[in-house]
Enzyme design. Structure first.
Site, PDB file in Angstrom:
ATOM      1  N   THR A 157       0.153   8.298   7.240  1.00  0.00           N
ATOM      2  CA  THR A 157      -1.199   8.781   6.926  1.00  0.00           C
ATOM      3  C   THR A 157      -1.486  10.138   7.581  1.00  0.00           C
ATOM      4  O   THR A 157      -2.215  10.961   7.015  1.00  0.00           O
ATOM      5  CB  THR A 157      -2.257   7.746   7.370  1.00  0.00           C
ATOM      6  N   ARG A 186       3.748  -4.090  -2.158  1.00  0.00           N
ATOM      7  CA  ARG A 186       3.371  -5.505  -2.291  1.00  0.00           C
ATOM      8  C   ARG A 186       2.670  -5.836  -3.613  1.00  0.00           C
ATOM      9  O   ARG A 186       2.511  -6.992  -3.958  1.00  0.00           O
ATOM     10  CB  ARG A 186       2.486  -5.913  -1.105  1.00  0.00           C
ATOM     11  N   ASN A 215      -3.866  -4.516  -1.246  1.00  0.00           N
ATOM     12  CA  ASN A 215      -2.437  -4.353  -0.998  1.00  0.00           C
ATOM     13  C   ASN A 215      -1.578  -5.334  -1.784  1.00  0.00           C
ATOM     14  O   ASN A 215      -0.367  -5.202  -1.824  1.00  0.00           O
ATOM     15  CB  ASN A 215      -2.143  -4.505   0.495  1.00  0.00           C
ATOM     16  N   ALA A 259     -18.384 -10.152 -49.863  1.00  0.00           N
ATOM     17  CA  ALA A 259     -17.274 -10.754 -49.115  1.00  0.00           C
ATOM     18  C   ALA A 259     -15.943 -10.194 -49.607  1.00  0.00           C
ATOM     19  O   ALA A 259     -15.755  -9.983 -50.800  1.00  0.00           O
ATOM     20  CB  ALA A 259     -17.298 -12.267 -49.304  1.00  0.00           C
ATOM     21  N   LEU A 310      -6.637   9.327   0.367  1.00  0.00           N
ATOM     22  CA  LEU A 310      -5.198   9.057   0.530  1.00  0.00           C
ATOM     23  C   LEU A 310      -4.736   8.093  -0.560  1.00  0.00           C
ATOM     24  O   LEU A 310      -5.230   6.968  -0.649  1.00  0.00           O
ATOM     25  CB  LEU A 310      -4.933   8.457   1.909  1.00  0.00           C
ATOM     26  N   ASN A 328      -8.314   2.999 -47.081  1.00  0.00           N
ATOM     27  CA  ASN A 328      -8.473   4.359 -46.531  1.00  0.00           C
ATOM     28  C   ASN A 328      -7.146   5.054 -46.270  1.00  0.00           C
ATOM     29  O   ASN A 328      -7.122   6.248 -46.015  1.00  0.00           O
ATOM     30  CB  ASN A 328      -9.289   4.312 -45.234  1.00  0.00           C
ATOM     31  N   ALA A 345      -1.094   8.288  -1.842  1.00  0.00           N
ATOM     32  CA  ALA A 345       0.315   8.602  -2.124  1.00  0.00           C
ATOM     33  C   ALA A 345       1.242   7.419  -1.902  1.00  0.00           C
ATOM     34  O   ALA A 345       2.404   7.470  -2.289  1.00  0.00           O
ATOM     35  CB  ALA A 345       0.768   9.765  -1.245  1.00  0.00           C
TER      36      ALA A 345
HETATM   37  C1  UD1 Z   1      -4.063   2.263   8.048  1.00  0.00           C
HETATM   38  C2  UD1 Z   1      -4.381   2.607   9.505  1.00  0.00           C
HETATM   39  C3  UD1 Z   1      -4.880   1.328  10.196  1.00  0.00           C
HETATM   40  C4  UD1 Z   1      -6.080   0.778   9.456  1.00  0.00           C
HETATM   41  C5  UD1 Z   1      -5.779   0.567   7.973  1.00  0.00           C
HETATM   42  C6  UD1 Z   1      -7.050   0.269   7.223  1.00  0.00           C
HETATM   43  C7  UD1 Z   1      -2.800   4.349  10.059  1.00  0.00           C
HETATM   44  C8  UD1 Z   1      -1.576   4.693  10.844  1.00  0.00           C
HETATM   45  N1  UD1 Z   1      -3.217   3.064  10.153  1.00  0.00           N
HETATM   46  O1  UD1 Z   1      -3.010   1.345   8.083  1.00  0.00           O
HETATM   47  O2  UD1 Z   1      -5.249   1.629  11.521  1.00  0.00           O
HETATM   48  O3  UD1 Z   1      -6.491  -0.430  10.036  1.00  0.00           O
HETATM   49  O4  UD1 Z   1      -5.220   1.774   7.393  1.00  0.00           O
HETATM   50  O5  UD1 Z   1      -6.781  -0.048   5.885  1.00  0.00           O
HETATM   51  O6  UD1 Z   1      -3.373   5.207   9.431  1.00  0.00           O
HETATM   52  N2  UD1 Z   1      -0.929   6.826   2.381  1.00  0.00           N
HETATM   53  C9  UD1 Z   1      -0.562   8.079   1.953  1.00  0.00           C
HETATM   54  N3  UD1 Z   1       0.541   8.659   2.475  1.00  0.00           N
HETATM   55  C10 UD1 Z   1       1.294   8.055   3.431  1.00  0.00           C
HETATM   56  C11 UD1 Z   1       0.914   6.769   3.865  1.00  0.00           C
HETATM   57  C12 UD1 Z   1      -0.207   6.182   3.332  1.00  0.00           C
HETATM   58  O7  UD1 Z   1      -1.241   8.664   1.082  1.00  0.00           O
HETATM   59  O8  UD1 Z   1       2.291   8.661   3.860  1.00  0.00           O
HETATM   60  C13 UD1 Z   1      -2.129   6.200   1.812  1.00  0.00           C
HETATM   61  C14 UD1 Z   1      -1.857   4.877   1.135  1.00  0.00           C
HETATM   62  O9  UD1 Z   1      -1.593   5.084  -0.249  1.00  0.00           O
HETATM   63  C15 UD1 Z   1      -3.150   4.125   1.344  1.00  0.00           C
HETATM   64  C16 UD1 Z   1      -3.682   4.699   2.665  1.00  0.00           C
HETATM   65  O10 UD1 Z   1      -3.007   5.917   2.871  1.00  0.00           O
HETATM   66  O11 UD1 Z   1      -4.086   4.406   0.329  1.00  0.00           O
HETATM   67  C17 UD1 Z   1      -3.456   3.769   3.864  1.00  0.00           C
HETATM   68  O12 UD1 Z   1      -2.064   3.606   4.041  1.00  0.00           O
HETATM   69  P1  UD1 Z   1      -1.438   2.230   4.461  1.00  0.00           P
HETATM   70  O13 UD1 Z   1       0.027   2.366   4.496  1.00  0.00           O
HETATM   71  O14 UD1 Z   1      -2.029   1.145   3.635  1.00  0.00           O
HETATM   72  O15 UD1 Z   1      -1.947   2.140   5.966  1.00  0.00           O
HETATM   73  P2  UD1 Z   1      -2.148   0.839   6.787  1.00  0.00           P
HETATM   74  O16 UD1 Z   1      -0.822   0.417   7.325  1.00  0.00           O
HETATM   75  O17 UD1 Z   1      -2.931  -0.126   6.004  1.00  0.00           O
HETATM   76 MG    MG Z   2      -3.349  -0.363   3.834  1.00  0.00          MG
END
Ligand code: UD1
Ligand code: MG
Length: 465
Positions: free
Chosen positions: A86, A15, A228, A381, A8, A387, A10
């Site tokens: 996610t 932050r 993050n 030296a 994942l 070139n 996207a």
């Molecule tokens: C997520 C988990 C949380 C966990 C944590 C661990 C969920 C709902 N929660 O939360 O339980 O403790 O990870 O780090 O899954 N991403 C996408 N598309 C999206 C949203 C996110 O590709 O629509 C990717 C982000 O780029 C990132 C990863 O998914 O690499 C995690 O997303 P993030 O928003 O950081 O989730 P957390 O809120 O940290």
């Molecule tokens: Mg995260």
């Protein structure tokens, strides 16, 4: 049985406050996403990277890594469109996972760089697994609630949790292995009725856990820590550096000042190598046995043979340095530099696309570009290979055992034969045959007593002649 990894990547990474997508921010020179992909085991049925924000930059990076042979398996790209959570990220992968004939899916986050290859293998080899960690301050992570037998019962996002649930210290690391047909069904039923109005993957994981037991596996928190913010990035880099240095110390490498020394994950060092304070080694770097790398030196994507001595403050990029060579201080070896055994490159010497054969020497203040220099040749030296004519680059070819006197300009294209001798201060515009003596100088004039005559005229303010 075909396990496919889904990474994942996207999310926006708000932050980080950056134009660069979060997953491309580096830890010790390698972007976070590359760390994750490189940890994957070989033999997977494929890997899908879900991207959206900074798509063009991520695609360009993936292509570079593919060409450099850094990826363990074929990669498919899925554009999530506007990221809705996610769970949504997995939903958009359904056609590609079906196409790949997936039976099991291993899910990892592109912003969690320090998951070890051992842990990634454990995940990719598991029937069902959720990687969790115990944290003294669980913060914003999702909380893991287990059945009495230890299997997964519930996952609750911090923002949706009750005060009783927030006390739970076991948190979700965001890495899962699940059977694809069951997860696929669960993804179809997702809703976004929660505090963040997102489609949570965690809800789908819990739905799977209602059908089959999902194992909860504990992991070193460092391996699941997400990047993050810039603070996280600094913390992760320090943690990675400590591990890498510990490994190389065990293998017989000396770090004179570990705190100021940065060694990337794709660096290899042989025993009795010594790294002085402030050394930075990034990308694919190989350092041979007994090398000494001087203070403040930066080496990127290069190979150094045995017993090379790099004196302080050199910059070496895309270069090969033969065994026993001496470089620096203050030398710059640029792309395409190829030094054979026992070559000496001294202070304030710059080389680019320069092949120097065994024992050749350029000890002071020279520019050697687009050139081949034969065995035993001595470059004085201040010598410059001219070139570039403003439009094209041209080559300078110098034979063996040539002596190029100080402050000579070699105007390329030009060929200097074996054993030739170029007098100091020459501008060489024509080829010099083997064993020839070439000189190009304005004849010197000397006037006896001329110095005091000149000084008295200067005092009187009369015109000089
Ligand atoms: C997520 C988990 C949380 C966990 C944590 C661990 C969920 C709902 N929660 O939360 O339980 O403790 O990870 O780090 O899954 N991403 C996408 N598309 C999206 C949203 C996110 O590709 O629509 C990717 C982000 O780029 C990132 C990863 O998914 O690499 C995690 O997303 P993030 O928003 O950081 O989730 P957390 O809120 O940290
Ligand atoms: Mg995260």
């Amino acid at each position: 049985m075909s396990t496919v990894a889904v990474i994942l990547a996207a999310g926006l990474g708000t932050r980080m406050k950056s134009r660069l997508p979060k997953v491309l921010h580096p830890i010790l020179g390698d972007p976070s996403l590359l760390w994750v992909l490189r940890a994957l085991p070989t033999g997977l049925g494929g890997a899908i990277v879900v991207i959206h924000h900074g798509k063009q930059q991520v695609l360009a990076a993936l292509e570079t890594w593919q060409k450099a042979g850094l990826l363990p398996c074929p990669i498919s790209i899925v554009d999530q469109g506007e990221p809705l959570g996610t769970g949504h990220a997995l939903q958009v992968c359904i056609p590609e996972l079906d196409r790949l004939g997936t039976t099991r899916v291993a899910i990892l986050c592109g912003d969690v760089p320090l998951t070890s290859a051992a842990t990634a293998s454990r995940l990719c080899g598991a029937e069902t697994l959720l990687l969790a960690m115990d944290l003294p301050t669980p913060g914003a992570y999702g909380r893991v609630i287990q059945h009495p037998d230890g299997s997964l019962a519930q996952l609750v996002e911090a923002k949706d949790a009750t005060p009783e649930q927030l006390v739970v210290r076991r948190v979700n690391g965001g890495a899962y292995a699940l059977p694809w047909p069951i997860l696929r069904r669960a993804l179809m039923g997702l809703t976004n009725h929660n505090a963040q109005k997102e489609y949570y993957l965690t809800d789908a994981v819990v739905a799977v856990a209602r059908e089959i037991p999902v194992t909860v596996g504990l992991c070193d928190p460092e391996e699941l820590a997400g990047m993050n913010s810039r603070h996280d990035q600094a913390t992760l880099q320090a943690a990675a550096q400590r591990r890498i240095q510990q490994h190389w110390m065990t293998e017989g490498v000396t770090f004179l000042h570990p705190d100021s020394t940065l060694v990337g994950p794709r660096v290899t060092l042989q025993r009795d190598a010594v790294l002085e304070p402030g050394v930075r080694l990034e990308g694919s770097v190989q350092i041979g046995e007994g090398c000494r790398i001087g203070q403040g030196t930066v080496i990127t994507d290069s190979v150094l043979g045995e017993g090379v001595e790099v004196r302080p403050y050199c910059v070496i990029e895309h270069a090969l340095v033969g065994a026993g060579s001496k470089v620096g201080p203050f030398a710059r070896l640029r792309e395409g530099t190829d030094l054979a055994i026992g070559v000496h490159i001294g202070n304030f010497v710059e080389t680019k696309k320069a092949k120097l054969h065994r024992g050749a020497k350029a000890n002071h203040l020279a520019y050697l570009g687009d050139t081949e220099i034969g065995e035993g040749t001595n470059i004085g030296a201040g010598v410059i290979t001219c070139n570039y004519d403003g439009v094209n680059k041209h080559r300078t070819t110098i034979g063996r055992n040539v002596f190029v006197g100080s402050d000579t300009q070699l105007v390329a294209p030009v060929v200097i034969g074996d054993g030739a001798l170029i007098g100091a201060g020459s501008t060489i515009t024509m080829d010099v045959p083997a064993d020839a003596l070439a000189l190009s100088r304005v004849p010197q004039t000397t006037r006896e007593g001329g110095a005091s005559k000149l000084r008295s005229r200067q005092k009187k303010g009369t015109a000089l002649s």
